[in-house]
Design an enzyme around this catalytic site. Structure first.
Site, short mmCIF file in Angstrom:
data_model
loop_
_atom_site.label_atom_id
_atom_site.label_comp_id
_atom_site.label_asym_id
_atom_site.label_seq_id
_atom_site.Cartn_x
_atom_site.Cartn_y
_atom_site.Cartn_z
N THR A 4 -2.77 -10.90 -10.66
CA THR A 4 -2.16 -9.59 -10.48
C THR A 4 -1.67 -9.49 -9.05
O THR A 4 -1.84 -10.42 -8.25
CB THR A 4 -3.18 -8.47 -10.78
OG1 THR A 4 -2.50 -7.22 -10.79
CG2 THR A 4 -4.28 -8.44 -9.74
N THR A 5 -1.05 -8.38 -8.70
CA THR A 5 -0.62 -8.16 -7.33
C THR A 5 -1.83 -8.15 -6.40
O THR A 5 -2.80 -7.44 -6.64
CB THR A 5 0.12 -6.82 -7.21
OG1 THR A 5 1.24 -6.82 -8.09
CG2 THR A 5 0.59 -6.57 -5.78
N LEU A 56 -5.15 -4.15 -4.26
CA LEU A 56 -5.23 -4.90 -5.50
C LEU A 56 -4.72 -4.05 -6.66
O LEU A 56 -5.08 -2.88 -6.80
CB LEU A 56 -6.67 -5.32 -5.78
CG LEU A 56 -7.34 -6.17 -4.71
CD1 LEU A 56 -8.77 -6.52 -5.11
CD2 LEU A 56 -6.54 -7.44 -4.44
N CYS A 57 -3.88 -4.68 -7.48
CA CYS A 57 -3.34 -3.98 -8.64
C CYS A 57 -4.26 -4.20 -9.82
O CYS A 57 -4.22 -5.24 -10.49
CB CYS A 57 -1.93 -4.51 -8.95
SG CYS A 57 -1.19 -3.77 -10.41
N LEU A 58 -5.14 -3.22 -10.05
CA LEU A 58 -6.06 -3.27 -11.18
C LEU A 58 -5.97 -1.96 -11.95
O LEU A 58 -5.51 -0.95 -11.41
CB LEU A 58 -7.50 -3.47 -10.67
CG LEU A 58 -7.75 -4.71 -9.79
CD1 LEU A 58 -9.17 -4.69 -9.26
CD2 LEU A 58 -7.48 -5.99 -10.57
#
Length: 272
Positions: free
Chosen positions: A121-122, A86-88
């Site tokens: 997001t991704t 996860l893109c965070l």
């Protein structure tokens, strides 16, 4: 291998989580690798994820806390792609924005907060509320059966389904082995519920037939004809014939009343 600083920091954070649990969050490191953490988020009330059981992993770098972990969620949720990073701002996608003061609890609270938002997001997906509620209801079954890939049956008395990939599952798993290794108590609770509710381990569907509701003779005729017919088009044809038969039966019993009512209406029109 974790540095001494990372090992010390993660050991301290695990002790802190055990002493002061965070609501809706449970997490622990794997016995064989302190850099591999497993977490379970419980869906909060007033969200589509309510009472869902969402299992994921945090993979920490050897130099944590000076670099963030990779964050993944393995349980289908309708919010994230299964097992994808996860893109965070708190994940390894953005190492420069990570604050070393942030702890495991901070990271998981961030995941839960993002999950209950609609930001994209991704690694995230756009699902409907109904889909997310369905995933929540099936989450415990999915975790403990590996999405229906288990060979286990209900008490050994029911044959496994031929569908070994799981009904409606996003990704078939390892039969729930990994989840059981990390969460034996939760796995036991999940299987107890599966047994009590008579859920097919391979499909996630209930094996309890709903009792027939009280209905009119016409509806009973429809049900009887439909259940005795072949599947598909044949059932539709039989059902239609049953409806016509039911309608003709009602007309046959009440034709006299219909004639009198019709004549009454005609006479009223003439007199007026």
């Amino acid at each position: 291998m974790a540095t001494k600083a990372a090992h010390k920091r993660l050991t301290r954070e695990y002790a802190a989580l055990a002493a002061q649990p965070v609501e809706y969050i449970t997490a622990h490191p794997a016995e064989s690798n302190i850099l591999e953490w497993h977490y379970v988020l419980t869906g909060p009330p007033q969200t589509p994820y309510h009472n869902g059981q969402y299992w994921g992993t945090l993979t920490f770098p050897p130099d944590y806390p000076f670099a963030p972990p990779a964050i993944r969620m393995h349980t289908p949720s309708g919010r994230f792609r299964c097992s994808e990073r996860l893109c965070l701002s708190i994940s390894d996608f953005h190492p420069k924005s990570f604050n070393p003061a942030w702890e495991v609890s901070t990271i998981l609270l961030g995941v839960l907060s993002f999950m209950t938002s609609e930001d994209m997001t991704t690694g995230s997906i756009s699902g409907t509320e109904a889909q997310r509620k369905e995933f929540a209801a099936r989450s415990r079954w999915w975790n403990s059966t590996g999405g229906g890939s288990t060979d286990r049956t209900l008490g050994g008395s029911l044959k496994p389904s031929s569908n070994t990939k799981g009904f409606g599952s996003i990704k078939s798993g390892d039969g729930g082995k990994k989840f059981k290794e990390q969460w034996p108590e939760l796995d036991e609770e999940n299987w107890k519920a599966i047994e009590e509710q008579k859920i097919d381990p391979q499909t996630g569907r209930s094996l309890i037939l709903a009792p027939a509701q009280n209905c009119s003779p016409e509806t009973a005729a429809l049900r009887k004809r439909a259940s005795g017919s072949t599947a598909g088009l044949g059932a539709v044809v039989e059902g239609g014939q049953a409806a016509r038969d039911a309608g003709q039966g009602w007309l046959g019993r009440n034709w006299g009343k219909l004639v009198v009512a019709t004549l009454f209406v005609l006479l009223s029109d003439v007199q007026s």
